[in-house]
Design a protein around this motif. Structure first.
Motif, PDB file in Angstrom:
ATOM      1  N   TYR A 107       5.404   5.886   1.569  1.00  0.00           N
ATOM      2  CA  TYR A 107       4.867   7.242   1.457  1.00  0.00           C
ATOM      3  C   TYR A 107       5.592   7.983   0.333  1.00  0.00           C
ATOM      4  O   TYR A 107       6.820   7.956   0.245  1.00  0.00           O
ATOM      5  CB  TYR A 107       5.073   7.988   2.782  1.00  0.00           C
ATOM      6  N   VAL A 108       4.808   8.664  -0.528  1.00  0.00           N
ATOM      7  CA  VAL A 108       5.370   9.433  -1.641  1.00  0.00           C
ATOM      8  C   VAL A 108       4.646  10.776  -1.710  1.00  0.00           C
ATOM      9  O   VAL A 108       3.417  10.823  -1.719  1.00  0.00           O
ATOM     10  CB  VAL A 108       5.210   8.701  -2.991  1.00  0.00           C
ATOM     11  N   THR A 137      -2.025  19.277   2.471  1.00  0.00           N
ATOM     12  CA  THR A 137      -2.238  18.295   1.419  1.00  0.00           C
ATOM     13  C   THR A 137      -3.283  18.802   0.443  1.00  0.00           C
ATOM     14  O   THR A 137      -4.317  19.329   0.840  1.00  0.00           O
ATOM     15  CB  THR A 137      -2.700  16.949   2.008  1.00  0.00           C
ATOM     16  N   ASP A 138      -2.988  18.648  -0.821  1.00  0.00           N
ATOM     17  CA  ASP A 138      -3.926  19.063  -1.853  1.00  0.00           C
ATOM     18  C   ASP A 138      -4.630  17.860  -2.466  1.00  0.00           C
ATOM     19  O   ASP A 138      -5.699  18.000  -3.052  1.00  0.00           O
ATOM     20  CB  ASP A 138      -3.181  19.845  -2.932  1.00  0.00           C
ATOM     21  N   SER A 139      -4.014  16.709  -2.380  1.00  0.00           N
ATOM     22  CA  SER A 139      -4.631  15.461  -2.854  1.00  0.00           C
ATOM     23  C   SER A 139      -3.969  14.291  -2.131  1.00  0.00           C
ATOM     24  O   SER A 139      -2.796  14.357  -1.784  1.00  0.00           O
ATOM     25  CB  SER A 139      -4.462  15.298  -4.373  1.00  0.00           C
ATOM     26  N   MET A 140      -4.750  13.235  -1.913  1.00  0.00           N
ATOM     27  CA  MET A 140      -4.249  12.035  -1.240  1.00  0.00           C
ATOM     28  C   MET A 140      -4.861  10.799  -1.893  1.00  0.00           C
ATOM     29  O   MET A 140      -6.065  10.765  -2.148  1.00  0.00           O
ATOM     30  CB  MET A 140      -4.609  12.061   0.256  1.00  0.00           C
ATOM     31  N   MET A 141      -4.043   9.809  -2.135  1.00  0.00           N
ATOM     32  CA  MET A 141      -4.508   8.572  -2.754  1.00  0.00           C
ATOM     33  C   MET A 141      -3.793   7.383  -2.122  1.00  0.00           C
ATOM     34  O   MET A 141      -2.609   7.470  -1.789  1.00  0.00           O
ATOM     35  CB  MET A 141      -4.225   8.561  -4.265  1.00  0.00           C
ATOM     36  N   ILE A 142      -4.517   6.273  -1.993  1.00  0.00           N
ATOM     37  CA  ILE A 142      -3.915   5.000  -1.583  1.00  0.00           C
ATOM     38  C   ILE A 142      -3.872   4.109  -2.812  1.00  0.00           C
ATOM     39  O   ILE A 142      -4.896   3.857  -3.448  1.00  0.00           O
ATOM     40  CB  ILE A 142      -4.719   4.317  -0.466  1.00  0.00           C
ATOM     41  N   LEU A 143      -2.667   3.668  -3.170  1.00  0.00           N
ATOM     42  CA  LEU A 143      -2.495   2.750  -4.297  1.00  0.00           C
ATOM     43  C   LEU A 143      -2.114   1.387  -3.747  1.00  0.00           C
ATOM     44  O   LEU A 143      -1.084   1.244  -3.083  1.00  0.00           O
ATOM     45  CB  LEU A 143      -1.406   3.252  -5.248  1.00  0.00           C
ATOM     46  N   ASN A 164       0.837  -1.201   0.000  1.00  0.00           N
ATOM     47  CA  ASN A 164       0.000   0.000   0.000  1.00  0.00           C
ATOM     48  C   ASN A 164       0.873   1.253   0.000  1.00  0.00           C
ATOM     49  O   ASN A 164       1.695   1.446   0.897  1.00  0.00           O
ATOM     50  CB  ASN A 164      -0.916   0.015   1.228  1.00  0.00           C
ATOM     51  N   TYR A 165       0.697   2.086  -1.017  1.00  0.00           N
ATOM     52  CA  TYR A 165       1.415   3.354  -1.133  1.00  0.00           C
ATOM     53  C   TYR A 165       0.452   4.499  -0.827  1.00  0.00           C
ATOM     54  O   TYR A 165      -0.660   4.540  -1.366  1.00  0.00           O
ATOM     55  CB  TYR A 165       1.961   3.560  -2.542  1.00  0.00           C
ATOM     56  N   SER A 201      -4.360  -4.012  -9.256  1.00  0.00           N
ATOM     57  CA  SER A 201      -4.091  -2.826  -8.443  1.00  0.00           C
ATOM     58  C   SER A 201      -5.355  -1.990  -8.301  1.00  0.00           C
ATOM     59  O   SER A 201      -6.222  -1.990  -9.172  1.00  0.00           O
ATOM     60  CB  SER A 201      -2.980  -1.984  -9.089  1.00  0.00           C
ATOM     61  N   THR A 202      -5.427  -1.273  -7.184  1.00  0.00           N
ATOM     62  CA  THR A 202      -6.576  -0.420  -6.896  1.00  0.00           C
ATOM     63  C   THR A 202      -6.086   0.938  -6.414  1.00  0.00           C
ATOM     64  O   THR A 202      -5.194   1.024  -5.560  1.00  0.00           O
ATOM     65  CB  THR A 202      -7.471  -1.045  -5.812  1.00  0.00           C
TER      66      THR A 202
END
Length: 428
Positions: free
Chosen positions: A260-261, A186-192, A156-157, A199-200
């Motif tokens: 984390y990126v 934070t302006d945007s956050m996503m879990i990859l 999970n990223y 992948s989701t």
């Protein structure tokens, strides 16, 4: 004293002897002894006359005369050898053909060419790896995050777009419509999620309603007790940076974050410009004075400034933050496609500037490797290209301007991700 043989005297010499001759007729053959090729004639048998009536010359064998088997080559013009003959100048051989150069050994040439190319490729690859690795900013220490959920299957990223203006001049801030607010949000956050079942990509709206849990300060090391207070998700980042953001997401979802990126405004625009712009097709145009967006419907190529305005716009949409997260996913799909095209990958004059712009602007956790980063990129490219699933976090409603997650759907989604199962939950 007379040195001539018996029966000879100076009177026997021709008046031309020793004085040269200007006539066309060469001097007598006796001037230079002539010898016959082949075996000597039998005793008492005269040799055939030499051309022009030249008498047979004396020979000595075993001290008694010249050996008739010796050949000076004078008669046949072989004093220095004929062209191609023994000792002669370069020319055709006995068969009349000129000597050829040896045929090139193509197998050997191909072998050494291949070895040279492979060696060069290895040297360039190793050099590129260390160059790229040195550019990563490994500033986030996830070991400071407390009370973490158990690690599940897959990886999970947490991918974060921040409004960091670090390194930007006043002119750049004005051009990119970023403002000059202090600090970072934070302006945007996503879990990859990547795994064996595809992948989701799950977008987390910045206005999501979350509880700030007990946490340890990333700088002070002091433990701050949770009060049960609910805030917007982006407030966690503003309070104590990446470590508290990870802690808050894990506490509110139960999903373990492995890596984390983060990328800031300036870095995002630089990547788009380095790749030569990103082509997008918009169903309808929109404007937003806050982000600087001013787009018309149809196909167009967005530069870095336009791309940043596109992914930041929310005031132009009725769904606000939810619509913005969908546009962010669309743009990431187009960007990943553009970066992975042969015109970029096979062109070092475009590839290295793109890699340099991207790596220079990324902030990652201390355990992130280039292989992890490559895995994340290709998974995102696959998802946004249709090979996987992309969605927003399921929302059930709002409270005081905050978006409330659908707890039942969120639990089901997290369980499927933990077990690396096919995601069946739908988002907003």
């Amino acid at each position: 004293m007379n040195d001539w043989p018996d029966g000879w005297s100076d009177d026997n010499r021709s008046n031309r002897y020793g004085r040269g001759s200007a006539g066309a007729q060469p001097e007598s053959a006796r001037v230079m002894r002539q010898v016959r090729r082949g075996p000597a004639p039998a005793p008492g048998q005269d040799a055939p006359p030499y051309g022009g009536g030249v008498p047979r010359q004396p020979s000595y064998v075993d001290g008694q005369g010249y050996d008739d088997g010796y050949d000076s080559g004078y008669n046949t013009g072989h004093v220095y050898g004929t062209p191609g003959g023994p000792g002669g100048p370069q020319g055709p051989g006995d068969d009349g053909a000129y000597p050829r150069r040896p045929a090139p050994n193509w197998r050997r040439r191909i072998k050494w060419t291949a070895i040279t190319l492979v060696t060069a490729l290895v040297v360039v690859s190793v050099g590129t790896y260390f160059w790229a690795d040195s550019k990563l900013h490994r500033d986030v220490d996830l070991s400071k995050v407390i009370d973490r959920p158990e690690t599940g299957e897959g990886t999970n990223y947490l991918i974060v777009g921040s409004d960091s203006r670090a390194g930007m001049s006043a002119e750049e801030k004005k051009k990119l419509h970023t403002g000059s607010a202090e600090g970072k949000r934070t302006d945007s956050m996503m879990i990859l999620h990547t795994g064996s079942n595809g992948s989701t990509l799950v977008s987390l709206p910045r206005d999501s309603d979350v509880e700030i849990p007990t946490f340890k300060g990333s700088e002070s090391g002091k433990t701050y007790q949770g009060t049960g207070k609910h805030l917007k998700l982006n407030a966690a980042y503003a309070m104590d940076g990446p470590e508290l953001l990870v802690r808050t997401i894990e506490a509110n979802t139960g999903l373990h974050i492995d890596h984390y990126v983060e990328i800031g405004f300036g870095g995002f625009a630089s990547i788009v410009d380095a790749v030569g712009g990103v082509e997008m097709t918009l169903d309808k145009g929109f404007k937003d004075k806050y982000s600087g967006a001013d787009f018309k419907a149809g196909k167009q190529t967005l530069n870095g400034e336009q791309a940043l305005a596109f992914v930041r716009t929310r005031h132009a949409f009725a769904a606000s933050d939810l619509e913005r997260t969908k546009n962010q996913q669309k743009f990431l799909a187009a960007l990943a496609h553009q970066v992975a095209t042969p015109s970029t990958v096979l062109n070092p004059f475009k590839l290295y500037p793109t890699m340099g712009a991207g790596l220079d602007s990324l902030v990652v956790d201390k355990d992130m490797s280039l292989w992890d980063l490559a895995d994340m990129f290709w998974a995102m490219k696959g998802v946004t290209g249709g090979d996987g699933k992309s969605m927003n976090m399921p929302i059930s409603g709002s409270s005081g301007g905050n978006l409330v997650w659908d707890k039942a759907k969120v639990k089901q989604l997290v369980d499927e991700l933990k077990n690396d199962e096919q995601v069946t939950v739908s988002g907003n």
